[in-house]
Design an enzyme around this catalytic site. Structure first.
Site, short mmCIF file in Angstrom:
data_model
loop_
_atom_site.label_atom_id
_atom_site.label_comp_id
_atom_site.label_asym_id
_atom_site.label_seq_id
_atom_site.Cartn_x
_atom_site.Cartn_y
_atom_site.Cartn_z
N ASP A 60 0.80 -1.15 -0.13
CA ASP A 60 0.05 -0.02 0.00
C ASP A 60 0.97 1.35 -0.05
O ASP A 60 0.17 2.32 0.03
CB ASP A 60 -0.85 0.01 1.49
N HIS A 63 29.63 6.78 -6.86
CA HIS A 63 28.11 6.75 -6.60
C HIS A 63 27.71 6.06 -5.25
O HIS A 63 26.65 5.56 -5.08
CB HIS A 63 27.20 6.03 -7.83
N ASP A 100 28.26 14.92 -1.17
CA ASP A 100 27.78 15.58 -2.26
C ASP A 100 26.34 15.45 -1.75
O ASP A 100 25.78 14.42 -2.15
CB ASP A 100 28.23 14.58 -3.38
N ASP A 144 23.14 21.21 -5.91
CA ASP A 144 24.20 20.07 -6.13
C ASP A 144 25.58 20.70 -5.65
O ASP A 144 26.36 21.09 -6.51
CB ASP A 144 23.97 19.53 -7.65
N HIS A 172 35.55 11.56 -14.33
CA HIS A 172 34.41 12.23 -14.66
C HIS A 172 34.65 13.67 -15.40
O HIS A 172 35.66 14.30 -15.30
CB HIS A 172 33.34 12.45 -13.38
N HIS A 232 27.77 19.70 -15.40
CA HIS A 232 26.60 19.46 -15.93
C HIS A 232 25.49 20.73 -15.97
O HIS A 232 25.66 21.33 -14.95
CB HIS A 232 26.03 18.06 -15.46
N HIS A 239 20.88 16.60 -13.03
CA HIS A 239 21.49 16.71 -14.41
C HIS A 239 20.50 17.20 -15.36
O HIS A 239 19.43 16.34 -15.89
CB HIS A 239 22.04 15.18 -14.68
N GLU A 244 32.62 20.93 -10.92
CA GLU A 244 33.07 19.97 -10.05
C GLU A 244 34.05 19.07 -9.98
O GLU A 244 34.03 17.75 -10.35
CB GLU A 244 31.45 19.01 -9.72
N TYR A 262 40.60 11.10 -7.11
CA TYR A 262 40.22 9.80 -6.42
C TYR A 262 41.51 8.87 -6.69
O TYR A 262 41.56 8.58 -7.60
CB TYR A 262 38.92 9.44 -6.93
N ARG A 280 36.38 15.95 -3.81
CA ARG A 280 35.62 16.70 -4.90
C ARG A 280 35.18 17.76 -4.27
O ARG A 280 34.91 18.13 -3.15
CB ARG A 280 34.45 15.61 -5.54
N GLU A 304 32.34 20.90 -5.42
CA GLU A 304 31.38 21.30 -6.26
C GLU A 304 30.56 22.36 -6.13
O GLU A 304 29.91 22.43 -4.87
CB GLU A 304 30.37 19.94 -6.44
N1 GLY Z 1 25.34 14.74 -7.38
C1 GLY Z 1 25.35 14.28 -8.80
C2 GLY Z 1 26.34 14.94 -9.39
O1 GLY Z 1 27.18 15.55 -8.79
O2 GLY Z 1 26.56 14.93 -10.59
MN MN Z 2 26.71 17.57 -10.05
MN MN Z 3 27.09 16.40 -6.88
#
Ligand code: GLY
Ligand code: MN
Ligand code: MN
Length: 461
Positions: free
Chosen positions: A36, A243, A260, A271, A354, A358, A365, A408, A412, A429, A431
């Site tokens: 439910d 992730h 993050d 973000d 990465h 974005h 994103h 960002e 690593y 990181r 960002e």
């Molecule tokens: N938190 C997702 C990114 O940094 O793209």
């Molecule tokens: Mn991001």
């Molecule tokens: Mn992020």
């Protein structure tokens, strides 16, 4: 947001449809979690962009003359006792500045008539399961009436095209919401940093979830509806899992913590990533890599302005990071060669895998083409240095005032032969969220500091 903003967007969209066009936009379906219980409901971003309406089971139909019809849940006292108040079709036109509203139960009855005489039917392609089949069904019903004078649309077109372009540039009201979302998120990061150092000072056990709790507290206390994405709270080596989610990892004094996390406020995401020493004081190797990532972020920020390409901040980042990797000994120049070689062969990819940013907006994103629409004919092929794959590149998007993107960079370090041990398991990181302006960019997420001295001072307090 004021309903007149959404009305203005619908009017702008209508210009793209052509006088005889028609657009169909459903909101998101509810998703069952188990038995439910549903997952917390989140509207569809396109639908909300055009309506400001966040109830489930709703559809917008917009015609080329700018007229809007809403199909929404009918008033139902019994259901409203369980699930909450519904706007209902009678109140919707005045509340949402639309032209007509009907109960969603009447959708199938109305759609063939609404499609009759239109030349093109627009809907978002490949975003709503089963939508194509539903549109086919309405077109079939209409086709069955052609002998009685009905006219069936000849074209189906992807509504994501014009809507993505519109959403890419944020208007003043959207920018204001995003600034407020960032301020709330920054508060969450500050709380998490301070709580972490304080708990360790008090001799308490700190787990990643303790810090996640601080984020959630700040988000909700600040009026945000929910996190904009699954928060990452990664202690020590967990920061090298890109992730990773906030879990139960032990936060040790001497570790770095990477968070993050960003809230969603009134449909808009923030973000933010910060990396900080759990006990409030960077060690030498942590600081060396942190300062490198920060310098690369400064370079990316300096490259973010109207007229620059979307890829410019990434290229600026890579230059600084690659040089730094050679300088600190993460990369051995006897093996990888010069800075140009490191960039050309993508040797930095071992530690920075990465992209630097974005689009950010209603979706974390966010939508919007990353290639420049005025230069679509230009393309060149290149062989990727690492995979050998042939890739087609088109000119990257030229930044315009009002576009919002993240910046960002990160590093690593997983243990590997030749990688100095002092850097093993460090994941960093930084960002921030930037609104492009004519002369540069406005960083809207600096309510939480990034400089080493400022972070250490904040965590002492
Ligand atoms: N938190 C997702 C990114 O940094 O793209
Ligand atoms: Mn991001
Ligand atoms: Mn992020």
């Amino acid at each position: 947001m004021n309903p007149s903003h959404h009305a203005a967007r619908r009017a702008a969209l209508a210009q793209h449809l052509g006088p005889q066009g028609i657009a169909i936009v459903p909101t998101a379906p509810e998703q069952q979690r188990n038995r439910d219980s549903d997952f917390l409901y989140r509207h569809d971003s396109y639908f909300y962009y055009l309506s400001g309406f966040s109830e489930p089971r709703a559809w917008l139909v917009i015609t080329g003359d700018g007229k809007t019809t809403l199909f929404c849940q009918p008033k139902d006292l019994e259901r409203e006792i369980w699930d909450g108040v519904r706007l209902g079709p009678d109140a919707a036109p005045a509340a949402l500045h639309i032209d007509a509203a009907y109960p969603v139960t009447a959708l199938d009855a109305h759609m063939p008539g609404l499609l009759d005489g239109r030349d093109a039917v627009w809907f978002p392609f490949a975003t709503h399961k089963g939508l194509e089949t539903q549109v086919d069904g309405w077109l079939n019903t209409l086709r069955a009436r052609v002998r009685f004078g009905a006219l069936c649309p000849q074209q189906q077109r992807d509504l994501c095209g014009p809507l993505d372009e519109m959403r890419l540039t944020k208007d003043a009201a959207e920018q204001d919401t995003m600034r407020r979302a960032c301020a709330i998120s920054a508060e969450g990061h500050v709380r998490a940093m301070q709580t972490c150092a304080r708990m360790l000072r008090e001799g308490k056990e700190v787990r990643e979830y303790h810090l996640d709790a601080e984020l959630l507290h700040a988000f909700r206390a600040g009026g945000s509806q929910y996190p904009a994405y699954g928060s990452i709270v990664a202690a020590g080596a967990n920061a090298c899992v890109l992730h990773y989610r906030a879990d139960a990892g032990l936060v040790r004094s001497g570790d770095l913590v990477l968070i993050d996390a960003g809230c969603e406020l009134d449909g808009y995401a923030s973000d933010i990533t910060r990396t900080f020493p759990a006990n409030g004081k960077f060690t030498g190797p942590q600081r060396a890599l942190y300062e490198l990532v920060l310098a690369s972020q400064h370079a990316a920020v300096a490259a973010t302005r109207a007229g620059a390409r979307f890829t410019d901040p990434h290229e600026a980042t890579v230059k600084v990071l690659a040089q730094g990797m050679l300088d600190v000994g993460l990369l051995n120049k006897n093996t990888v060669g010069t800075l140009d070689d490191v960039i050309e062969k993508r040797a930095y990819f071992q530690f920075y895998m990465h992209r630097t940013g974005h689009w950010l907006g209603m979706d974390v994103h966010d939508c919007g083409a990353y290639t420049e629409p005025t230069e679509l004919g230009i393309r060149h092929e290149r062989k990727d240095a690492l995979t050998g794959e042939t890739l087609v590149n088109r000119p990257a998007r030229i930044l315009q005032p009002g576009m919002v993107l993240t910046i960002e960079p990160g590093i690593y370090v997983r243990p590997a032969p030749g990688v100095p041990e002092q850097f093993h398991h460090i994941g960093i990181r930084i960002e921030d969220d930037a609104i492009v302006t004519a002369t540069g960019c406005e960083l809207i997420s600096r309510g939480v500091p990034v400089e080493v001295g400022a972070i250490e001072a904040l965590m002492r307090g």
